[in-house]
Motif scaffolding. Sequence first.
Motif: not given
Lengths: 274, 295
Positions: B1-6, B44-67
């Motif tokens: 399983m991918d824990i994080l997919k960016v 910045t990358l980790l900030g987006i993953i932890t939702d303290v920053l909002k991405q300008s484009g693209g998406s990511f998944q945590l535990f193969e689900e929408a975060p």
Amino acid sequence: MLHLLKIEWLKIKSYKAFIIILSFFCVGILASNYMVYSVFSNLSTNQDTQVVVQEFNPFKFSGVWQTVSYISGYLLILPAILLIVLVTNEFTYKTSRQNIIDGLSRAQFIGVKILLAFLLALLSVLLVIATGLFFGFRSGTSFEWTKFSNVGYFFLKALSYNLIAVLMAVMIRRTGFAIGVYFIYMGAENIIAQLLDVWSIKLKNANNIDLGSMGDYLPMSASDGLLAFPNNPFKELAKNAMPTEYFGVTLIMVFFYIILASGLSIRSVVKRDL
Amino acid sequence: MDILKVNDLSKNYGYIKALKNVSFSVPQNTVYGILGPNGSGKTTLLGIITDVLKQSGGSFQLFEEAPDASHRKKIGTLLETPNFYHYLSAVKNLKITAAIKGRGADDIDRVLDVVDLTKRKDHAFSTYSLGMKQRLAIAAALLGDPDVLIFDEPTNGLDPVGIAEIRELIIKLAASGKTIIMASHLLDEVEKVCTHVAILKQGTLITHGNVNEILVNDDIVVVASSDNEKLKNILINFPGNTMVLLSDNTVKVHLPNGTANLEEINRYCFERGVVLSQLQLRKTSLEAKFMELTN
């Protein structure tokens, strides 16, 4: 919801500024009302003013609800400042970030601050009711519900002040600056309100368009306008009552601003970088 | 399983592009290093993953689900700086962390012990030194023993002993099967603990994958003799070499990854009349690779 409040309580229960400001507020409500009560007591023992004051004693039931609500309204700046401090602290020390990182949703983070604003307004109301009962009975009158609606208006005013404070805190995020802007805004709104009032009179005279005193529809003026000192012979001491026919509009505006301030606060926290 | 997919993640601060179309995945049970110089976009990358920053484009998944917030509760995170209520003690701060995470309230003493803060646990956070604050942040990340950890510059502000302890801790955590995502500008830190690496430069992902594949291209055999010029000329004809360099007092023979046989080189030189005074195998250092990639 209770869980979020419990977390909030863990944050603030040991915070000295919280305890100090809240203590000042509680003591302040009692003290300010007592000061006005003492003035009227003195006047009632003075032979020259005795008759008039006894007739208009504003601390008798049911006028006491209006009097205490009006006087206490001046102290609502304290819970507002407390909220600014509590909310901006979260940004200053980046605990807002940590809360989100640890698993609060952004909506939960701001939602519980709005709930706190609501609870502080509720606490203010409880204080006003206790103070009203105290002075009402002390004036030698028996309990009456009439004019109790003023306590409800006081609640709306408190909520309004608190939510504007939360909005400024989340928009500005720096404690000193946010408190400064809050005060400047209060002053600025008074000036704008007076200019709008002059314009309202001009409109009425020149075009026969009567919209009431438009200055009274601004965010803080609207909730201020819900409360007035009871009619008394010393009217010049206090703001005149709102013209009755525009009271409904003002009330709607107060609700509108409460919803607007909450909505903008939520939007700011949910959309912006933390 | 991918824990994080960016996927194609971007972040702009006005005109500045802090992150440019970054894509990679973090598989379960890996120690994934995010490596890059200061300002390369790691936080910045980790900030987006932890939702303290909002991405300008693209998406990511945590535990193969929408975060969402529930995923963050399952991850222990230290992002950039230790953020705590300055007037509260370590224990009271961790009680808040535990209340938010919905677990770990009974784990506070253990994590404070792990980071050696037990003696100061009832003192206000504002009285802590920088190193102690960092230790508390690590304790908060460990609270409730999460399976996934995010560490952003975990050894910031620590003294050499503290740095060694935390690295040891990370290696121990990795050995116990946890997935760790770690951002660092310290190369040896990543080299020592990571199984995978993503290298960022000015917001662009230069390369990513298994540390052994990315960071070690060549085996380098360092040799020396009384006549290095002669040694170099002999080794130029050594089968399989990709490059022979004469530098200072040594000769460096580059060979494809995993093919260097020291015994064979020794014999090859001896048979051609050169006795070696030095014979040593080196992997391409991460530092050299990092400089090569980012410059």
